[in-house]
Design an enzyme around this catalytic site. Structure first.
Site, PDB file in Angstrom:
ATOM      1  N   GLY A 149       0.841  -1.193   0.000  1.00  0.00           N
ATOM      2  CA  GLY A 149       0.000   0.000   0.000  1.00  0.00           C
ATOM      3  C   GLY A 149       0.871   1.236   0.000  1.00  0.00           C
ATOM      4  O   GLY A 149       2.079   1.155   0.250  1.00  0.00           O
ATOM      5  N   GLY A 174      -0.203  -5.149   0.717  1.00  0.00           N
ATOM      6  CA  GLY A 174      -1.429  -4.814  -0.007  1.00  0.00           C
ATOM      7  C   GLY A 174      -1.622  -5.609  -1.285  1.00  0.00           C
ATOM      8  O   GLY A 174      -2.755  -5.869  -1.698  1.00  0.00           O
ATOM      9  N   GLU A 228       5.129  -6.306   7.124  1.00  0.00           N
ATOM     10  CA  GLU A 228       4.699  -5.118   7.867  1.00  0.00           C
ATOM     11  C   GLU A 228       5.358  -4.923   9.231  1.00  0.00           C
ATOM     12  O   GLU A 228       5.502  -3.784   9.679  1.00  0.00           O
ATOM     13  CB  GLU A 228       3.171  -5.121   8.026  1.00  0.00           C
ATOM     14  CG  GLU A 228       2.400  -4.878   6.730  1.00  0.00           C
ATOM     15  CD  GLU A 228       2.076  -6.158   5.958  1.00  0.00           C
ATOM     16  OE1 GLU A 228       2.623  -7.229   6.317  1.00  0.00           O
ATOM     17  OE2 GLU A 228       1.280  -6.075   5.011  1.00  0.00           O
ATOM     18  N   ASP A 254      -2.025  -6.854   7.638  1.00  0.00           N
ATOM     19  CA  ASP A 254      -3.460  -6.569   7.521  1.00  0.00           C
ATOM     20  C   ASP A 254      -4.000  -7.128   6.196  1.00  0.00           C
ATOM     21  O   ASP A 254      -3.661  -8.251   5.837  1.00  0.00           O
ATOM     22  CB  ASP A 254      -3.705  -5.060   7.701  1.00  0.00           C
ATOM     23  CG  ASP A 254      -3.002  -4.209   6.652  1.00  0.00           C
ATOM     24  OD1 ASP A 254      -2.117  -4.720   5.947  1.00  0.00           O
ATOM     25  OD2 ASP A 254      -3.349  -3.016   6.526  1.00  0.00           O
TER      26      ASP A 254
END
Ligand code: QUE
Length: 367
Positions: free
Chosen positions: A70, A118, A141, A149
């Site tokens: 992301g 992402g 992450e 996530d």
């Protein structure tokens, strides 16, 4: 901008031959997802879900990377202020992940190249994921003070044994056939076969000459049509390269607390375990504590939507946290790769500070 100064769209969408094609088109940023890209894809997919011209979706990309993650630099910029834009990003991205998970037609992601964070979230929840020897998977992450996530709380604890916990805490990368062996992809092909495979997928089914514009019988069952194509290109993969470590992975990463995991790695008499311990020592202690709690909770939850709500609670708060802002600075901005985590060590993370991230949000933050 292209050579003529025309703004290039970061996601290309087209419907042809009964196939909806989405192409990630931000190659200079390794196709890292922006809020606008997520919103765009979500809008297109929700239309295609009920559009009879679209029998299935193919997601591919321009450039060398499928999707590096992301736009976390933008999220950190927002997190240094009120965090509103960061929350808008995570909300939009997670809605897209859920749309893909619940998409009522086949969704084929061609994960050719770097597929991290992402990028995993827009592929792994689809019905068909096609890897090749150039696929490089990771959920990295914890190295930037974030947590795995985009539905990591769903798919990671559902991998074999504690494989997902190991990948999430260390950010370890899986390459090529290992991506298939781990179940991240559903099919594995030779990169040299990819152009022909893509051409077949995008050509769609033959149309019956007599029934005019109607699709042939094969297209009445798009799953069979796609499975047949993918089956012809699929290459067998053997045991994953980390098979020899699986017993240790399950035993050590299955421990109840992060401290227990770190100690068990130190006490284990193997170079592999020593190396895993050294990797953990570079990751954010707070992020790893949040991640372990997140995966254990995600294993228990019954629906994908429940997991995504939990992830939004965490991300909404973590985007303004010290370790996230520091991680993005050290890894993506200054690139000194020497983040100063707070707290500095695993033993100093308070259970209360972790627990606080999982609490319900004020209603107005959801929409
Ligand atoms: C952890 C992450 C990301 C990361 C590195 C990490 C991430 C992400 C990027 C990234 C990489 C190259 C780019 C870009 C972003 O790196 O999410 O725009 O050009 O997007 O250790 O989560």
């Amino acid at each position: 901008m292209d050579a003529l100064g025309v703004e290039e769209k970061p996601v290309l969408a087209q419907v042809e031959n009964g196939v909806g094609r989405l192409t990630l088109n931000r190659p200079q940023a390794l196709n890292a997802l922006t809020t606008a890209m997520c919103r765009d894809m979500a809008h297109t997919l929700s239309q295609w879900a009920t559009d009879d011209r679209v029998r299935y979706v193919v997601l591919d990309h321009n450039g060398r990377a499928f999707c590096a993650g992301g736009d976390v630099r933008a999220a950190a910029r927002s997190g240094r202020g009120d965090g509103e834009a960061a929350r808008d990003f995570f909300r939009t991205e997670y809605r897209l992940n859920t749309l893909i998970k619940r998409f009522p037609k086949p969704f084929v992601a061609l994960i050719d190249g770097v597929t991290m964070g992402g990028g995993v979230g827009i592929s792994v929840h689809g019905s068909h994921r096609v890897s090749n020897e150039n696929t490089l998977f990771a959920m990295p992450e914890t190295g930037i003070g974030l947590f795995p996530d985009v539905g990591g709380g769903w798919f990671l604890p559902r991998m074999t044994g504690e494989t997902g916990t190991w990948l999430a805490l260390t950010g370890e990368r899986l390459k090529g056939a290992d991506v298939r062996a781990a179940g991240i992809s559903t099919h594995h092909v030779a990169a040299s076969d990819l152009p022909a495979l893509k051409a077949e997928l995008l050509a769609g089914p033959e149309r019956h000459p007599k029934s005019g514009n109607r699709f042939s019988d094969s297209m009445a069952r798009p799953n069979e049509f796609i499975d047949n194509i993918l089956h012809r290109y699929d290459r067998p993969v053997g045991e994953p390269s980390y098979t020899e470590h699986l017993e240790a992975i399950n035993r050590i990463f299955g421990k109840a607390t992060l401290a227990d995991i770190a100690i068990a790695l130190k006490l284990e008499d193997s170079d592999w375990a020593q190396h895993q311990g050294e990797v953990l020592a570079t990751r954010s202690p707070f992020s790893m504590s949040v991640t372990l709690r997140h995966l254990r909770e995600g294993r228990r939850l019954e629906t994908f939507e429940q997991v995504m709500e939990m992830e939004f609670r965490i991300a909404s708060r973590l985007c303004q946290s010290h370790d996230f802002l520091e991680g993005v600075r050290a890894v993506l901005e200054d690139k000194d790769h020497s983040p100063h985590w707070l707290p500095q060590s695993i033993g100093c993370v308070s259970a209360h500070s972790v627990e606080a991230l999982f609490q319900p949000l004020p209603r107005e933050l959801y929409d």
